[in-house]
Design a protein around this motif. Structure first.
Motif, mmCIF file in Angstrom:
data_model
loop_
_atom_site.group_PDB
_atom_site.id
_atom_site.type_symbol
_atom_site.label_atom_id
_atom_site.label_comp_id
_atom_site.label_asym_id
_atom_site.label_seq_id
_atom_site.Cartn_x
_atom_site.Cartn_y
_atom_site.Cartn_z
ATOM 1 N N ILE A 95 0.833 -1.195 0.000
ATOM 2 C CA ILE A 95 0.000 0.000 0.000
ATOM 3 C C ILE A 95 0.879 1.260 0.000
ATOM 4 O O ILE A 95 0.523 2.278 -0.589
ATOM 5 N N HIS A 96 2.053 1.163 0.637
ATOM 6 C CA HIS A 96 2.965 2.312 0.645
ATOM 7 C C HIS A 96 3.595 2.506 -0.731
ATOM 8 O O HIS A 96 3.762 3.640 -1.188
ATOM 9 N N GLY A 97 3.914 1.402 -1.405
ATOM 10 C CA GLY A 97 4.447 1.489 -2.767
ATOM 11 C C GLY A 97 3.419 2.051 -3.723
ATOM 12 O O GLY A 97 3.737 2.858 -4.603
ATOM 13 N N CYS A 98 2.162 1.624 -3.536
ATOM 14 C CA CYS A 98 1.072 2.125 -4.377
ATOM 15 C C CYS A 98 0.877 3.628 -4.152
ATOM 16 O O CYS A 98 0.703 4.400 -5.101
ATOM 17 N N GLY A 99 0.926 4.038 -2.887
ATOM 18 C CA GLY A 99 0.776 5.462 -2.566
ATOM 19 C C GLY A 99 1.911 6.293 -3.138
ATOM 20 O O GLY A 99 1.697 7.403 -3.631
ATOM 21 N N THR A 100 3.138 5.751 -3.094
ATOM 22 C CA THR A 100 4.298 6.463 -3.649
ATOM 23 C C THR A 100 4.150 6.637 -5.152
ATOM 24 O O THR A 100 4.403 7.724 -5.692
ATOM 25 N N GLN A 101 3.733 5.551 -5.842
ATOM 26 C CA GLN A 101 3.537 5.652 -7.284
ATOM 27 C C GLN A 101 2.459 6.677 -7.628
ATOM 28 O O GLN A 101 2.620 7.488 -8.537
ATOM 29 N N MET A 102 1.356 6.642 -6.884
ATOM 30 C CA MET A 102 0.258 7.581 -7.116
ATOM 31 C C MET A 102 0.712 9.026 -6.902
ATOM 32 O O MET A 102 0.391 9.916 -7.689
ATOM 33 N N PHE A 103 1.491 9.243 -5.847
ATOM 34 C CA PHE A 103 1.970 10.598 -5.544
ATOM 35 C C PHE A 103 2.800 11.144 -6.699
ATOM 36 O O PHE A 103 2.569 12.261 -7.167
ATOM 37 N N THR A 161 -3.247 12.215 -2.390
ATOM 38 C CA THR A 161 -2.697 10.897 -2.065
ATOM 39 C C THR A 161 -2.961 10.537 -0.609
ATOM 40 O O THR A 161 -3.377 9.410 -0.299
ATOM 41 N N VAL A 162 -2.738 11.497 0.291
ATOM 42 C CA VAL A 162 -2.983 11.259 1.724
ATOM 43 C C VAL A 162 -4.454 10.957 1.965
ATOM 44 O O VAL A 162 -4.817 10.038 2.717
ATOM 45 N N LEU A 163 -5.342 11.704 1.308
ATOM 46 C CA LEU A 163 -6.790 11.534 1.471
ATOM 47 C C LEU A 163 -7.225 10.123 1.065
ATOM 48 O O LEU A 163 -7.969 9.454 1.791
ATOM 49 N N ILE A 164 -6.749 9.672 -0.070
ATOM 50 C CA ILE A 164 -7.162 8.358 -0.577
ATOM 51 C C ILE A 164 -6.595 7.225 0.266
ATOM 52 O O ILE A 164 -7.278 6.246 0.564
ATOM 53 N N PHE A 165 -5.360 7.351 0.715
ATOM 54 C CA PHE A 165 -4.755 6.244 1.465
ATOM 55 C C PHE A 165 -5.062 6.296 2.960
ATOM 56 O O PHE A 165 -4.489 5.529 3.734
ATOM 57 N N HIS A 166 -5.978 7.192 3.357
ATOM 58 C CA HIS A 166 -6.544 7.110 4.691
ATOM 59 C C HIS A 166 -7.831 6.296 4.678
ATOM 60 O O HIS A 166 -8.450 6.091 5.715
ATOM 61 N N PHE A 178 -3.257 -0.916 -14.676
ATOM 62 C CA PHE A 178 -1.868 -1.373 -14.725
ATOM 63 C C PHE A 178 -0.960 -0.493 -13.888
ATOM 64 O O PHE A 178 0.254 -0.655 -13.893
ATOM 65 N N TYR A 179 -1.540 0.454 -13.140
ATOM 66 C CA TYR A 179 -0.808 1.246 -12.148
ATOM 67 C C TYR A 179 -1.811 1.754 -11.118
ATOM 68 O O TYR A 179 -3.026 1.582 -11.274
ATOM 69 N N CYS A 180 -1.316 2.383 -10.061
ATOM 70 C CA CYS A 180 -2.182 2.838 -8.969
ATOM 71 C C CYS A 180 -2.843 4.171 -9.310
ATOM 72 O O CYS A 180 -2.442 5.231 -8.808
ATOM 73 N N ASP A 181 -3.846 4.113 -10.172
ATOM 74 C CA ASP A 181 -4.597 5.310 -10.535
ATOM 75 C C ASP A 181 -5.666 5.563 -9.475
ATOM 76 O O ASP A 181 -6.222 4.627 -8.896
ATOM 77 N N MET A 182 -5.969 6.827 -9.232
ATOM 78 C CA MET A 182 -6.862 7.181 -8.126
ATOM 79 C C MET A 182 -8.266 6.578 -8.237
ATOM 80 O O MET A 182 -8.752 5.962 -7.293
ATOM 81 N N PRO A 183 -8.968 6.751 -9.367
ATOM 82 C CA PRO A 183 -10.313 6.168 -9.455
ATOM 83 C C PRO A 183 -10.319 4.652 -9.265
ATOM 84 O O PRO A 183 -11.197 4.100 -8.605
ATOM 85 N N ALA A 184 -9.315 3.976 -9.816
ATOM 86 C CA ALA A 184 -9.254 2.511 -9.711
ATOM 87 C C ALA A 184 -8.997 2.054 -8.283
ATOM 88 O O ALA A 184 -9.589 1.081 -7.813
ATOM 89 N N VAL A 185 -8.119 2.766 -7.554
ATOM 90 C CA VAL A 185 -7.814 2.398 -6.176
ATOM 91 C C VAL A 185 -9.002 2.691 -5.261
ATOM 92 O O VAL A 185 -9.333 1.896 -4.366
ATOM 93 N N MET A 186 -9.680 3.822 -5.478
ATOM 94 C CA MET A 186 -10.819 4.184 -4.637
ATOM 95 C C MET A 186 -11.942 3.159 -4.694
ATOM 96 O O MET A 186 -12.681 2.970 -3.739
ATOM 97 N N ARG A 187 -12.069 2.482 -5.826
ATOM 98 C CA ARG A 187 -13.125 1.482 -5.988
ATOM 99 C C ARG A 187 -12.918 0.266 -5.089
ATOM 100 O O ARG A 187 -13.842 -0.528 -4.894
ATOM 101 N N LEU A 188 -11.710 0.097 -4.549
ATOM 102 C CA LEU A 188 -11.414 -1.043 -3.690
ATOM 103 C C LEU A 188 -11.669 -0.746 -2.213
ATOM 104 O O LEU A 188 -11.628 -1.664 -1.383
ATOM 105 N N ALA A 189 -11.904 0.513 -1.874
ATOM 106 C CA ALA A 189 -12.077 0.888 -0.466
ATOM 107 C C ALA A 189 -13.381 0.315 0.092
ATOM 108 O O ALA A 189 -14.409 0.305 -0.585
ATOM 109 N N CYS A 190 -13.325 -0.179 1.326
ATOM 110 C CA CYS A 190 -14.541 -0.689 1.970
ATOM 111 C C CYS A 190 -15.107 0.387 2.896
ATOM 112 O O CYS A 190 -15.243 0.197 4.106
ATOM 113 N N ALA A 191 -15.390 1.550 2.304
ATOM 114 C CA ALA A 191 -15.977 2.680 3.031
ATOM 115 C C ALA A 191 -16.623 3.608 2.004
ATOM 116 O O ALA A 191 -16.410 3.462 0.797
#
Length: 309
Positions: A95-103, A161-166, A178-191
């Motif tokens: 998750i930290h690697g994904c956040g770094t790539q997104m940033f 980036t901070v907002l999404i990974f909270h 194929f990378y940590c794009d914001m819309p794609a990652v947000m769809r995985l959140a259970c909130a």
């Protein structure tokens, strides 16, 4: 605290383009060729501007910085994408690697958008105020504009980036991308992500609409000034220089607007992945090609450099 600990241990995986290893290998080869072509093309532009004193003017200074941005921008995406293509989506990313790539993706992409607006302003001054150009576009101002582009990109990327990974992430850890794009990652959140989606939309709108408005205004004045040039050769030269920039703007802003300004209800993961290929792999290839083919000074500099070898 327990949810945060669980989330921090999550590893993401990227969904393969295909379950057929041969198709995946074909896509891997295509991505690798595009990445290497992008690196070589943008590196060539940056080096040519650096070694040729005749190109040491603001227009080429901005172009060289755009090329460097494109190198880092593509390199933030390509290595992990290539590794996942080879492993059929089995290469994990923390998750930290994904956040770094997104940033870095948002940081460099935002700086890219602002820099295109800076380049439009440079062309506006050069065509509308040619006699005052060197006075207005001084080297200190050029450096400040580059630094300003990077600072704005950073200020836009960090809070998003901070907002999404909270957000809490639970069992579903396969990113349909194929990378940590914001819309794609947000769809995985259970909130509930409505606030995050709204924030992403507002920031994306600001990042895209303000520079694009400045570019449009600049080109209204530029076209008006070009039409007043009496020499047909002069008009052609001015239009040729500006049309390269307009084409790059159209590609960059068109694709990013499609991804980040489309309503979340109409977001298609498959379409989002396809369009992302354009602005992460294809556009960085086209930028040096477009500017080189339509720019006499750059072509002359390239010929001189090739003769030396």
């Amino acid at each position: 605290m327990e949810e945060i600990n669980k989330t921090s241990k999550i590893q993401f995986f990227f969904r393969p383009f295909s379950t057929d290893p041969k198709i995946q290998m074909g896509i891997f080869v295509a991505f690798l060729v595009m990445y290497l072509t992008s690196l070589s093309g943008n590196t060539t532009v940056a080096v040519l501007v650096q070694i040729n004193h005749s190109l040491h003017i603001p227009m080429y200074f901005f172009l060289a910085n755009l090329a460097v941005l494109e190198i880092f921008y593509t390199s933030a995406i390509a290595p992990l994408a290539l590794a996942n293509l080879l492993s059929m989506g089995k290469t994990p990313v923390s998750i930290h690697g994904c956040g770094t790539q997104m940033f870095f993706f948002v940081f460099l992409g935002g700086a890219d958008c602002v820099l295109l607006a800076v380049m439009a302003y440079d062309r506006f001054v050069a065509i509308c105020y040619p006699l005052r150009y060197t006075c207005i576009m001084s080297w200190p101002l050029c450096v400040e504009l580059i630094v300003g582009s990077l600072v704005l990109g950073f200020l836009l990327s960090l809070p998003l980036t901070v907002l999404i990974f909270h957000l809490p992430f639970c069992n579903n850890n396969e990113i349909y991308h194929f990378y940590c794009d914001m819309p794609a990652v947000m769809r995985l959140a259970c909130a509930d992500t409505h606030i995050h989606e709204t924030a992403l939309y507002i920031i994306s709108f600001i990042v895209l609409s303000i520079p694009l408005s400045l570019i449009s205004i600049s080109y209204v004045f530029i076209v008006a000034a070009i039409l007043q040039i009496r020499s047909a050769e002069g008009r052609h030269r001015a239009f040729s220089t500006c049309s390269s920039h307009i084409l790059v703007v159209f590609l960059q802003y068109g694709c990013t607007s499609f991804i980040y300004l489309s309503p979340s209800s109409s977001y298609s993961p498959e379409m989002g992945r396809m369009v992302s290929v354009v602005y992460t792999f294809i556009t960085p290839i086209l930028n040096p090609l477009i500017y080189s083919i339509r720019n006499k000074e750059l072509k002359d500099a390239l010929r001189k450099a090739l003769r030396k070898f």
